[in-house]
Motif scaffolding. Structure first.
Motif, mmCIF file in Angstrom:
data_model
loop_
_atom_site.group_PDB
_atom_site.id
_atom_site.type_symbol
_atom_site.label_atom_id
_atom_site.label_comp_id
_atom_site.label_asym_id
_atom_site.label_seq_id
_atom_site.Cartn_x
_atom_site.Cartn_y
_atom_site.Cartn_z
ATOM 1 N N VAL A 1 -15.354 15.196 -11.066
ATOM 2 C CA VAL A 1 -13.948 14.748 -10.065
ATOM 3 C C VAL A 1 -14.066 13.378 -9.323
ATOM 4 O O VAL A 1 -13.059 12.735 -9.408
ATOM 5 N N LYS A 2 -14.999 13.278 -8.795
ATOM 6 C CA LYS A 2 -15.368 12.010 -7.930
ATOM 7 C C LYS A 2 -15.442 10.808 -9.166
ATOM 8 O O LYS A 2 -14.571 9.703 -8.747
ATOM 9 N N ASP A 3 -16.007 11.198 -10.345
ATOM 10 C CA ASP A 3 -15.865 10.106 -11.333
ATOM 11 C C ASP A 3 -14.702 9.846 -11.755
ATOM 12 O O ASP A 3 -14.093 8.803 -11.762
ATOM 13 N N ARG A 4 -13.641 10.830 -11.947
ATOM 14 C CA ARG A 4 -12.305 10.660 -12.493
ATOM 15 C C ARG A 4 -11.485 9.948 -11.220
ATOM 16 O O ARG A 4 -10.719 8.987 -11.607
ATOM 17 N N VAL A 5 -11.673 10.295 -9.996
ATOM 18 C CA VAL A 5 -10.971 9.731 -8.767
ATOM 19 C C VAL A 5 -11.319 8.347 -8.719
ATOM 20 O O VAL A 5 -10.342 7.382 -8.732
ATOM 21 N N GLY A 6 -12.530 8.063 -8.980
ATOM 22 C CA GLY A 6 -13.149 6.787 -8.735
ATOM 23 C C GLY A 6 -12.553 5.628 -9.907
ATOM 24 O O GLY A 6 -12.090 4.691 -9.544
ATOM 25 N N LYS A 7 -12.678 6.412 -11.150
ATOM 26 C CA LYS A 7 -12.320 5.523 -12.171
ATOM 27 C C LYS A 7 -10.573 5.245 -12.057
ATOM 28 O O LYS A 7 -10.016 4.060 -12.250
ATOM 29 N N GLY A 8 -9.740 6.331 -11.480
ATOM 30 C CA GLY A 8 -8.340 6.256 -11.520
ATOM 31 C C GLY A 8 -7.892 5.327 -10.302
ATOM 32 O O GLY A 8 -7.097 4.515 -10.502
ATOM 33 N N THR A 9 -8.881 5.198 -9.089
ATOM 34 C CA THR A 9 -8.645 4.246 -8.128
ATOM 35 C C THR A 9 -8.796 3.007 -8.529
ATOM 36 O O THR A 9 -7.955 2.123 -8.249
ATOM 37 N N ALA B 1 -8.762 1.566 -11.471
ATOM 38 C CA ALA B 1 -7.854 1.058 -12.607
ATOM 39 C C ALA B 1 -6.375 1.034 -11.856
ATOM 40 O O ALA B 1 -5.884 -0.054 -12.359
ATOM 41 N N THR B 2 -6.242 1.732 -10.954
ATOM 42 C CA THR B 2 -4.812 1.609 -10.284
ATOM 43 C C THR B 2 -4.848 0.426 -9.709
ATOM 44 O O THR B 2 -3.702 -0.433 -9.916
ATOM 45 N N PHE B 3 -5.746 -0.088 -8.748
ATOM 46 C CA PHE B 3 -5.727 -1.189 -8.075
ATOM 47 C C PHE B 3 -6.044 -2.403 -8.974
ATOM 48 O O PHE B 3 -5.542 -3.503 -8.795
ATOM 49 N N GLY B 4 -6.732 -2.295 -10.047
ATOM 50 C CA GLY B 4 -6.836 -3.347 -10.991
ATOM 51 C C GLY B 4 -5.654 -3.567 -11.672
ATOM 52 O O GLY B 4 -5.085 -4.789 -11.642
ATOM 53 N N ILE B 5 -4.677 -2.519 -12.108
ATOM 54 C CA ILE B 5 -3.637 -2.680 -12.692
ATOM 55 C C ILE B 5 -2.609 -3.353 -11.662
ATOM 56 O O ILE B 5 -1.919 -4.135 -12.015
ATOM 57 N N GLY B 6 -2.686 -2.946 -10.330
ATOM 58 C CA GLY B 6 -1.934 -3.431 -9.390
ATOM 59 C C GLY B 6 -2.050 -5.009 -9.168
ATOM 60 O O GLY B 6 -1.298 -5.620 -8.763
ATOM 61 N N VAL B 7 -3.402 -5.431 -9.134
ATOM 62 C CA VAL B 7 -3.725 -6.664 -8.851
ATOM 63 C C VAL B 7 -3.078 -7.607 -10.147
ATOM 64 O O VAL B 7 -2.536 -8.730 -9.726
ATOM 65 N N ILE B 8 -3.129 -7.135 -11.315
ATOM 66 C CA ILE B 8 -2.420 -7.890 -12.448
ATOM 67 C C ILE B 8 -0.948 -7.716 -12.518
ATOM 68 O O ILE B 8 -0.389 -8.700 -12.523
ATOM 69 N N GLY B 9 -0.380 -6.550 -12.006
ATOM 70 C CA GLY B 9 0.886 -6.434 -11.639
ATOM 71 C C GLY B 9 1.362 -7.513 -10.526
ATOM 72 O O GLY B 9 2.371 -8.021 -10.566
ATOM 73 N N THR B 10 0.718 -7.737 -9.490
ATOM 74 C CA THR B 10 0.869 -8.499 -8.441
ATOM 75 C C THR B 10 0.935 -10.018 -9.071
ATOM 76 O O THR B 10 1.951 -10.619 -8.620
ATOM 77 N N LEU B 11 0.052 -10.356 -9.779
ATOM 78 C CA LEU B 11 0.005 -11.752 -10.290
ATOM 79 C C LEU B 11 1.470 -11.934 -11.256
ATOM 80 O O LEU B 11 1.898 -12.774 -11.271
ATOM 81 N N ILE B 12 1.513 -10.806 -12.101
ATOM 82 C CA ILE B 12 2.806 -10.927 -12.841
ATOM 83 C C ILE B 12 4.121 -11.188 -11.892
ATOM 84 O O ILE B 12 4.890 -12.035 -12.294
#
Length: 754
Positions: A16-24, A26-37
């Motif tokens: 569960v912690k792995d999935r939460v960590g990966k999801g978090t 990934a979410t913030f990584g995509i958020g950074v890319i989305g912010t740049l876009i």
């Protein structure tokens, strides 16, 4: 030991912690890319409108207002587009509503009975001056004016005709000689008002100046009439157009031979013909339209061949003034009949006999829009509204057409942004950024080249100062420094990054810049003597000092011995600076540089390089030191076991393995330098120059945005250009970081097998 059930619960919890960590992540990584876009999209949306096309839309058509069978010579509008005026060939001024042609009032000028109008001219657009030339050798000089009031809270515009000279009576120009006025020019300047008249049959060209003198005690104004004769351009030439600038120093005559003739009339008693330049090519060449742009510096010449070109006076290599063609615009397919300059910008409209109207802008060398009125309409006159948002077009049939104009950003083109532009008042094309001025006739200069070059210049000198120091310091602290000393040195350097750059800029501008200026020999002596002093100290340490002395210093603490060397060499260079300046530079190194043709500004790239270098050093040092320190120990131990010296191991193994990290550090530091604002804002003269002279300042993209954004009108051209500068900076850093990442991956792949 946990039971089997407990281990299953732990594994599930870990999953569960792995999935939460990966999801978090990934979410913030995509958020950074989305912010740049989103940042890119927002910047692009603010920039896109400046490259849009202009529009001319028909909004009304009607017969000539107050028409009594007369021909329209000129039209004009006031700024609110509520009142327009029509000047006719029977010397009438008809005021009307431009939207529908409804006549408001009409005024007949004092033209003597039986006297015909033979010529007509207007002054600079903002002066509202008009002049009639009559066949009896007299002229009528007038201006249209508009009194704006707000009775009851509603705007009311009251038009009138005023007579600057003569009270409306015809003024004698050629009357005593019995010559008609075949061509006329009128202008108002600081010296007064002037009429320039020509008679082609007798080749007479004359200036009549009404010079005004105001008594500074009583305020009374006296007018003195002066008459000056001007030599005819050339035997047999027919004068068709006459212009005088507002300084009353330059006179321009357009001829039926397709040439422009330029006179120097700064001394009207002895005018000189300086140049005759061909403006129109062809057998039937003729200057059919000639008018000033805003400010009466540039002229637009329209020809019988449909050509449209811009001309103004420049100084040649001998200091003589010459008339030069600066640029051509998109031609018409028929002779140009009228030019309508804008009142607040360097734009203008042109009209031709084939019924086409075009919008142009001088600085950007663009033809913004083209409209064919159709119906075999021959356009005789075109006039722009003072706010550039409307146009009146008069056809040869006497019909009027009212056009809405949308042309918000004509100043910008790719060539105006990135290529040299020949601006008014300059002798050559140049890259210039100058967005504002105190004069209304100012020509905005929006070249991004000086700002981009300034950005690269500041970053280059900062990296030239910071990169060697930071990388060498990182290598030494990671490979040769004792662990205890490293635990003190590394955090101290890294904490420098928390120092606000505004403090560094403040110190650089108010302390370092004057210090460097007053101690130039000391600064350059430090750059030369400090490395030499280190080498001498190393030689003394290794060759002259006894072994027991060297053994007294614990391994890895040798760098502490350089602290007295640094202080001593620094004190020596500063103390000897006045003497060095006296011995080698005649007592003043700055003046010596000036004598060698090298410009020296107090706040320059040298000061910025040192100040910004101190801001960048912690970034490069920290990343480089971690990269070097984390090189696997077995690699260095293997090299040492094979007989390599510690320095050989560093050069051949450690540096190669750590090169991806060092390269990343350098590029991150470079990106930090490119985006720096406060240091370059406070430590340079903010002069947008295009050079890499270390003794001159610069203006960077980021500093320019910080300085000028508060004064830019929202939605205006200047405002959007600043967003374009931000977009250029964004793209520049993005490209650099992308290239850096590509190189880093290749280095990592190449040396990963070590």
């Amino acid at each position: 030991m946990p039971s089997e059930g407990q281990r299953r619960r732990l594994r599930r919890w870990r999953a569960v912690k792995d999935r939460v960590g990966k999801g978090t992540i990934a979410t913030f990584g995509i958020g950074v890319i989305g912010t740049l876009i989103l940042m890119f999209v927002y910047l692009f949306s603010e920039v896109t409108p400046i490259f849009g096309a202009a529009e001319m839309t028909p909004a009304g058509a009607y017969a000539a207002p107050g028409d009594g069978g007369s021909e329209t010579l000129h039209t004009a509008m006031e700024r609110y587009r509520e009142v327009a005026v029509r000047f006719t060939d029977d010397a009438r001024a008809v005021f009307f509503r431009p939207s529908d042609g409804e006549v408001i009032r009409e005024e007949r000028m004092q033209r003597p009975d039986g006297v015909n109008v033979t010529s007509f001219a207007t002054g600079e657009a903002r002066s509202h001056l008009v002049g009639y030339g009559l066949d009896d050798g007299t002229a009528i000089f007038a201006r249209h004016a508009y009194d704006v009031s707000y009775p009851g809270g509603e705007r009311t515009v009251e038009p009138s005709i005023q007579y600057p000279e003569g009270g409306g009576e015809p003024l004698d120009i050629f009357a005593e000689d019995g010559y008609s006025i075949d061509a006329i020019g009128v202008q108002r300047g600081r010296r007064g008002t002037a009429i320039v008249a020509a008679n082609n049959a007798n080749e007479q060209l004359r200036i009549v100046l009404f010079e005004e003198d105001e008594d500074f005690l009583t305020g009374d104004v006296t007018v003195e009439r002066q008459v000056y004769e001007v030599p005819w351009p050339e035997d047999g030439v027919e004068v068709t157009q006459i212009l005088m600038d507002t300084t009353m120093r330059n006179l321009f005559v357009g001829g039926g031979d397709g040439r422009l003739h330029y006179y120097d009339i700064s001394r009207m008693s002895s005018p000189r013909l300086l140049a005759s330049e061909r403006a129109i090519e062809g057998d039937n060449a003729e200057v059919t339209a000639l008018d000033f742009l805003l400010g009466a510096v540039s002229m637009i010449a329209g020809g019988s061949d449909g050509s449209v070109s811009q001309w103004f006076v420049v100084r040649d290599g001998d200091g003589e003034r010459r008339l030069r063609k600066i640029r051509d615009f998109e031609s018409h397919d028929a002779p140009v009949t009228s030019i309508g300059p804008e009142h607040a910008r360097k734009g203008f409209a042109t009209a031709a006999e084939d019924g086409t109207v075009q919008l142009h802008y001088a600085t950007s060398a663009r033809t913004m829009a083209r409209l064919a009125l159709g119906g075999d309409i021959q356009v005789e006159s075109v006039t722009m509204a003072p706010r550039q948002n409307a146009m009146l077009v008069v056809g040869a049939d006497g019909g009027f057409r009212y056009l809405d104009v949308h042309n918000p950003h004509p100043e910008i083109s790719i060539s105006a942004l990135w290529q040299k532009v020949w601006y008014e008042g300059r002798n050559n094309p140049a890259y210039v950024w100058q967005s504002s001025s105190a004069t209304q006739e100012f020509e905005p200069k929006f070249s991004l080249v000086p700002l981009t070059v300034g950005t690269l210049k500041a970053a280059f000198y900062a990296m030239l100062f910071a990169a060697p120091l930071a990388i060498l310091a990182a290598i030494y602290s990671a490979c040769f420094m004792s662990p205890r000393m490293r635990t003190m040195t590394k955090p101290t350097i890294e904490i420098m990054e928390a120092l606000p750059t505004v403090i560094l800029g403040f110190l650089a501008g108010l302390w370092a810049a004057p210090f460097v200026e007053n101690n130039l020999p000391a600064v350059f002596s430090l750059f030369l003597l400090m490395p030499v002093a280190f080498l001498v100290m190393a030689w003394v340490w290794s060759r002259l000092l006894p072994a027991q002395w060297r053994g007294a210093v614990p391994p890895g603490w040798e760098a502490a011995l350089l602290i007295p060397v640094v202080l001593g060499v620094g004190w020596l260079c500063v103390s000897m600076s006045p003497l060095v300046e006296l011995w080698f530079f005649d007592g003043d190194m700055r003046q010596w540089l000036t004598n060698q043709g090298i410009t020296y500004d107090q706040r320059n790239a040298l000061v910025v390089g040192m100040a910004m270098g101190f801001a960048v050093i912690p970034t490069i040092y920290s990343i480089s030191e971690d990269a070097v320190f984390n090189v696997p120990r077995h690699l260095t131990q293997g090299a040492l076991a094979l007989g390599a010296t510690p320095w050989q191991a560093v050069v051949t193994v450690v540096l190669l393995t750590a090169s991806p990290g060092i390269f990343s550090a350098v590029m991150i530091g470079f990106g930090r330098a490119v985006g720096e604002t406060m240091i370059v804002l406070m430590a340079t003269g903010n002069s947008p120059v295009v050079n890499f002279n270390i003794f001159e300042g610069m203006r960077t993209l980021s500093a320019n945005i910080a300085v000028e954004m508060p004064e830019a009108a929202v939605g205006g051209t200047h405002y959007r250009i600043l967003f374009l500068a931000a977009l250029v900076l964004f793209v520049m850093t993005f490209v650099l970081n992308t290239l850096a990442e590509v190189v880093r991956h290749r280095l990592r792949k190449k040396y990963s097998t070590l």
